[in-house]
Scaffold this motif. Sequence first.
Motif, PDB file in Angstrom:
ATOM      1  N   LEU A 157       2.987   5.939  -2.896  1.00  0.00           N
ATOM      2  CA  LEU A 157       4.094   6.489  -3.367  1.00  0.00           C
ATOM      3  C   LEU A 157       4.310   6.806  -5.103  1.00  0.00           C
ATOM      4  CD1 LEU A 157       6.820   5.485  -0.909  1.00  0.00           C
ATOM      5  CD2 LEU A 157       5.363   7.621  -0.443  1.00  0.00           C
ATOM      6  N   ASP A 158       3.657   5.590  -5.313  1.00  0.00           N
ATOM      7  CA  ASP A 158       3.950   5.768  -7.066  1.00  0.00           C
ATOM      8  C   ASP A 158       2.968   6.754  -7.360  1.00  0.00           C
ATOM      9  OD1 ASP A 158       5.918   3.336  -6.700  1.00  0.00           O
ATOM     10  OD2 ASP A 158       4.503   2.140  -7.769  1.00  0.00           O
ATOM     11  N   GLU A 159       1.479   6.757  -7.200  1.00  0.00           N
ATOM     12  CA  GLU A 159       0.918   7.510  -7.437  1.00  0.00           C
ATOM     13  C   GLU A 159       1.142   9.052  -6.641  1.00  0.00           C
ATOM     14  OE1 GLU A 159      -2.303   8.877  -9.106  1.00  0.00           O
ATOM     15  OE2 GLU A 159      -2.100   7.185  -9.448  1.00  0.00           O
ATOM     16  N   LYS A 207      -2.554   1.867   7.565  1.00  0.00           N
ATOM     17  CA  LYS A 207      -3.091   2.744   7.950  1.00  0.00           C
ATOM     18  C   LYS A 207      -1.565   4.023   8.160  1.00  0.00           C
ATOM     19  CE  LYS A 207      -5.079   3.579  11.516  1.00  0.00           C
ATOM     20  NZ  LYS A 207      -6.063   4.326  12.871  1.00  0.00           N
ATOM     21  N   GLU A 208      -1.592   3.397   9.612  1.00  0.00           N
ATOM     22  CA  GLU A 208      -0.640   3.791  10.111  1.00  0.00           C
ATOM     23  C   GLU A 208       1.062   4.380   8.938  1.00  0.00           C
ATOM     24  OE1 GLU A 208      -0.261   5.010  13.333  1.00  0.00           O
ATOM     25  OE2 GLU A 208      -2.008   4.425  13.668  1.00  0.00           O
ATOM     26  N   ASN A 209       1.439   3.461   8.354  1.00  0.00           N
ATOM     27  CA  ASN A 209       2.177   3.730   7.303  1.00  0.00           C
ATOM     28  C   ASN A 209       2.349   4.462   5.940  1.00  0.00           C
ATOM     29  OD1 ASN A 209       3.888   2.095   8.800  1.00  0.00           O
ATOM     30  ND2 ASN A 209       3.635  -0.029   7.453  1.00  0.00           N
ATOM     31  N   VAL A 210       0.378   4.013   5.503  1.00  0.00           N
ATOM     32  CA  VAL A 210       0.745   5.461   4.273  1.00  0.00           C
ATOM     33  C   VAL A 210       0.068   6.126   4.987  1.00  0.00           C
ATOM     34  CG1 VAL A 210      -1.406   5.519   2.663  1.00  0.00           C
ATOM     35  CG2 VAL A 210      -0.461   3.286   3.040  1.00  0.00           C
ATOM     36  N   THR A 211       0.216   6.391   5.609  1.00  0.00           N
ATOM     37  CA  THR A 211      -0.100   7.982   6.476  1.00  0.00           C
ATOM     38  C   THR A 211       0.814   8.764   6.710  1.00  0.00           C
ATOM     39  OG1 THR A 211      -2.070   7.093   7.611  1.00  0.00           O
ATOM     40  CG2 THR A 211      -0.857   9.522   8.345  1.00  0.00           C
ATOM     41  N   ARG A 212       2.172   8.160   7.297  1.00  0.00           N
ATOM     42  CA  ARG A 212       3.381   8.239   8.346  1.00  0.00           C
ATOM     43  C   ARG A 212       4.115   8.953   6.432  1.00  0.00           C
ATOM     44  NH1 ARG A 212       4.133   5.550  11.465  1.00  0.00           N
ATOM     45  NH2 ARG A 212       5.102   4.000  10.448  1.00  0.00           N
ATOM     46  N   ALA A 213       3.846   8.150   5.230  1.00  0.00           N
ATOM     47  CA  ALA A 213       4.732   8.078   3.974  1.00  0.00           C
ATOM     48  C   ALA A 213       4.041   9.325   3.286  1.00  0.00           C
ATOM     49  CB  ALA A 213       4.027   6.937   2.787  1.00  0.00           C
ATOM     50  N   PRO A 269       0.941  -1.568  -0.296  1.00  0.00           N
ATOM     51  CA  PRO A 269      -0.035  -0.094   0.190  1.00  0.00           C
ATOM     52  C   PRO A 269       0.552   1.767  -0.008  1.00  0.00           C
ATOM     53  CG  PRO A 269      -0.752  -1.416   1.183  1.00  0.00           C
ATOM     54  CD  PRO A 269       0.506  -2.105   1.033  1.00  0.00           C
ATOM     55  N   VAL A 270       2.185   1.550   0.726  1.00  0.00           N
ATOM     56  CA  VAL A 270       2.343   2.156   0.519  1.00  0.00           C
ATOM     57  C   VAL A 270       3.467   2.447  -0.248  1.00  0.00           C
ATOM     58  CG1 VAL A 270       4.586   3.387   1.779  1.00  0.00           C
ATOM     59  CG2 VAL A 270       3.394   2.522   2.537  1.00  0.00           C
ATOM     60  N   ILE A 271       4.399   1.385  -0.785  1.00  0.00           N
ATOM     61  CA  ILE A 271       4.584   1.456  -2.486  1.00  0.00           C
ATOM     62  C   ILE A 271       3.254   2.482  -3.691  1.00  0.00           C
ATOM     63  CG2 ILE A 271       5.349   0.379  -4.453  1.00  0.00           C
ATOM     64  CD1 ILE A 271       6.933  -1.075  -2.516  1.00  0.00           C
ATOM     65  N   GLN A 294       6.157  12.654   1.519  1.00  0.00           N
ATOM     66  CA  GLN A 294       6.276  13.296   0.881  1.00  0.00           C
ATOM     67  C   GLN A 294       5.406  14.526   0.821  1.00  0.00           C
ATOM     68  OE1 GLN A 294       8.206  11.673  -1.318  1.00  0.00           O
ATOM     69  NE2 GLN A 294       8.383  11.029   0.112  1.00  0.00           N
ATOM     70  N   GLY A 295       5.493  15.368   1.595  1.00  0.00           N
ATOM     71  CA  GLY A 295       4.884  16.798   1.563  1.00  0.00           C
ATOM     72  C   GLY A 295       3.659  17.195   2.071  1.00  0.00           C
ATOM     73  N   PHE A 296       2.602  16.095   1.822  1.00  0.00           N
ATOM     74  CA  PHE A 296       1.030  15.919   2.390  1.00  0.00           C
ATOM     75  C   PHE A 296       0.609  16.044   3.391  1.00  0.00           C
ATOM     76  CE2 PHE A 296       1.584  14.873  -2.323  1.00  0.00           C
ATOM     77  CZ  PHE A 296       0.724  14.367  -3.392  1.00  0.00           C
ATOM     78  N   THR A 297      -0.490  16.424   3.536  1.00  0.00           N
ATOM     79  CA  THR A 297      -1.179  16.573   4.439  1.00  0.00           C
ATOM     80  C   THR A 297      -2.522  15.435   4.591  1.00  0.00           C
ATOM     81  OG1 THR A 297      -0.879  18.781   4.589  1.00  0.00           O
ATOM     82  CG2 THR A 297      -2.885  18.436   6.122  1.00  0.00           C
ATOM     83  N   VAL A 298      -2.709  14.805   5.661  1.00  0.00           N
ATOM     84  CA  VAL A 298      -3.911  14.032   5.713  1.00  0.00           C
ATOM     85  C   VAL A 298      -4.844  14.636   5.805  1.00  0.00           C
ATOM     86  CG1 VAL A 298      -4.661  11.652   6.788  1.00  0.00           C
ATOM     87  CG2 VAL A 298      -2.423  11.986   6.658  1.00  0.00           C
TER      88      VAL A 298
END
Length: 74
Positions: A20-22, A41-47, A15-17, A51-55
């Motif tokens: 990050l690809d998107e 959920k935790e790993n995607v949020t952190r990734a 899910p993280v990969i 990358q400068g995104f806000t959850v």
Amino acid sequence: MAATVDARGLSCPQPVIMTLDEIKKGQSNEIIILVDTDTSKENVTRAAESQGFTVDKVTSEGEGYRISITRGQA
């Protein structure tokens, strides 16, 4: 329109990969990620944040989560 990454049924780090690809495509300032485990959920949020995104929002959806992120929002 927001891009959607459907990573349900996949275990980390997939899910993280996919997220990050998107992000690297750079085509959308808003991305919706669908995951079905707390770890994803935790790993995607952190990734995304790295990358400068806000959850913006994390909501329970069925057996998983819907994570809304946007680029560069404070």
